[in-house]
Design an enzyme around this catalytic site. Structure first.
Site: not given
Ligand code: EPU
Length: 438
Positions: A23-24, A97, A121, A311, A333
């Site tokens: 996804k990222n 984002r 989020c 994550d 983070v």
């Protein structure tokens, strides 16, 4: 009612599922297509909501997107890029984002960009100051408006020297997507070097960019006048892989994740092994399983790559509730990534959160009133509960807890998980879980 999942837990997850592109990475590669003079082809694209949001935003800006969702292929043709209406951008951006990363490409193509107030989020403040500083340094004029940010490039953006105070993933991507077509050389120190960023650099190089990644987090970009489209297969989603691995461990199961690759997972695999999980790296995936007996408690600190990803933290913490002894987890983070622990406590877990930096070194959040360390005491049996999804990764972690717990849990707000986990309900069923929507 479609937003609710009933989970009858207590059964080990067993079987094989497939994970597609990260996804990222995929969303950023889609944005990169805006920089080309010709069409791009992206493969291994998952069907998740973030991809749909970026598709909508690209289409609003005149990009023609053809999709073969089952084959995981996107054709992105930017030949007719144009300005979009502010209200349309606002309506489309949704909870993502990604819009902030449209700035550089749009400034190059159109000389202007509008970015709506951003979602994402709720795991911390998530400011965009690094992004705006970078764009200003390239020569963009940034005006804050009531509903977003208006940017203009009075002339061609100029290469520059930038030092990031923290190796931010998004800010590094912002710089890459802007510097490749700026005039002259850009040098970034303090860059993030996540595998998804390296894959974005690979895409940009295919397009004609000149980028070198030096030691000590230094990236140098020689701006070029023209970029073409690319053809690329996205790297696998290492967050989704770790989520299923943690689910296997927490439920005492045995899950093979096809599409998972070892190099991007090394730090996770080391930790998985220390907790007592077993894994086997295969030709086309990785098998993760609980070998029986006690799991071991650990001390864990999240960090930027090559550290343990933030994550990965939330899903693994659910497995740590089943480990013997005290585990210490220090989140460095994001300042606010333990909100999901409330639901776990409700289900019987013993998790205490602290403002202090526990476990090793001091981080940016020490002495600043953020509950960013946790002590997990286990093993504690989990029991079913009514829970609400707080954010993407926290939500998947709640699902794992519900799968590990005896009895029927209801998990609300489940559609948030569609943002980043492709067909997760089908995958759960394939692994033998007893789940139903509504
Ligand atoms: N930060 C600032 N100012 C900025 C940008 C970031 O202070 O202008 C801070 C953030 O507040 C945070 C830290 O820097 O404390 C790191 O943020 P980063 O910019 O690296 O995160 P991001 O680019 O917004 C991406 C992923 C996140 C992932 C992080 C870290 C995407 C769309 N999101 O976020 O993924 O956690 O990198 O790896 O790529 C998720 O997938 O659920 C997710 C949250």
């Amino acid at each position: 009612m479609n937003d609710l999942l009933r989970v009858n837990g207590g059964t080990p997850l067993e079987g094989t599922i497939t994970v597609r592109g990260a996804k990222n990475f995929v969303s950023k590669a889609m944005v990169a297509s805006l920089l080309g003079e010709s069409a791009s082809v992206l493969r291994n694209v998952p069907q998740i909501r973030d991809v749909a949001v970026v598709t909508g935003l690209l289409e609003l800006h005149g990009v023609t997107v053809k999709s073969d969702p089952d084959g995981g292929i996107l054709d992105l043709d930017p030949s007719n890029v144009e300005s979009a209406h502010v209200a349309d951008i606002d309506a489309h951006a949704g909870s993502s984002r990604i819009p902030i990363l449209f700035c550089g490409p749009l400034l190059h193509r159109l000389g202007e960009a509008f970015i709506p107030d951003l979602g994402g989020c709720r795991i911390g403040d998530r400011p965009i100051n690094y992004h705006l500083d970078i764009l200003r340094q390239f020569g963009a004029v940034v005006d804050k408006m009531p509903n977003g940010i208006q940017l203009r490039a009075p002339r061609r953006l100029q290469g520059t020297k930038i030092s990031l105070p923290y190796p931010s993933v998004g800010a590094t991507e912002q710089l890459l997507l802007t510097a490749v077509r700026a005039e002259g050389i850009t040098e970034l120190t303090g860059a993030a070097t996540e595998p998804e960023i390296m894959d974005l650099i690979a895409v940009l190089q295919k397009m004609g960019a000149i980028i070198s990644v030096d030691t000590d987090r230094v990236i140098r970009i020689e701006g070029v006048d023209r970029l073409e489209g690319y053809s690329h297969t996205a790297l696998g989603d290492r967050i989704e892989t770790a989520s299923w691995a943690s689910a296997a461990l927490a439920t005492g199961g045995d899950v093979t994740v096809k599409g998972a690759t070892q190099p991007e997972m090394m730090t996770f695999l080391n930790t998985f092994r220390k907790v007592g999980g077993r894994f086997d790296v295969q030709e086309d995936g990785i098998r993760f399983w609980h070998p029986g007996g006690d799991l071991d408690s650990i001390v864990l600190e999240t960090d930027v790559h090559p550290g343990f990803m933030t994550d990965w933290q939330q899903p693994l913490v659910v497995a740590l509730t089943q480990a013997k002894g005290l585990s210490i987890v220090h989140e460095t983070v994001y300042e606010n990534r333990f909100g999901f622990a409330d639901a776990l406590r409700k289900m019987g877990a013993t998790i205490q959160v602290y403002k202090e930096c526990l476990g090793g070194r001091d981080c940016r959040f020490g002495q600043r009133n953020f509950h960013h360390s946790a002590v997990v005491s286990g093993p504690t049996p989990l029991s079913a509960a009514d829970i609400e999804v707080p954010d993407l990764r926290g939500g998947f972690s709640h699902l794992i807890a519900a799968l590990a717990a005896k009895g029927t849990s209801t998990v609300r707000g489940i559609s948030l998980i569609d943002r980043g986990y492709e067909s997760f309900q089908d995958k759960l069923v394939a692994l033998g879980a007893d789940v139903s929507r509504g």
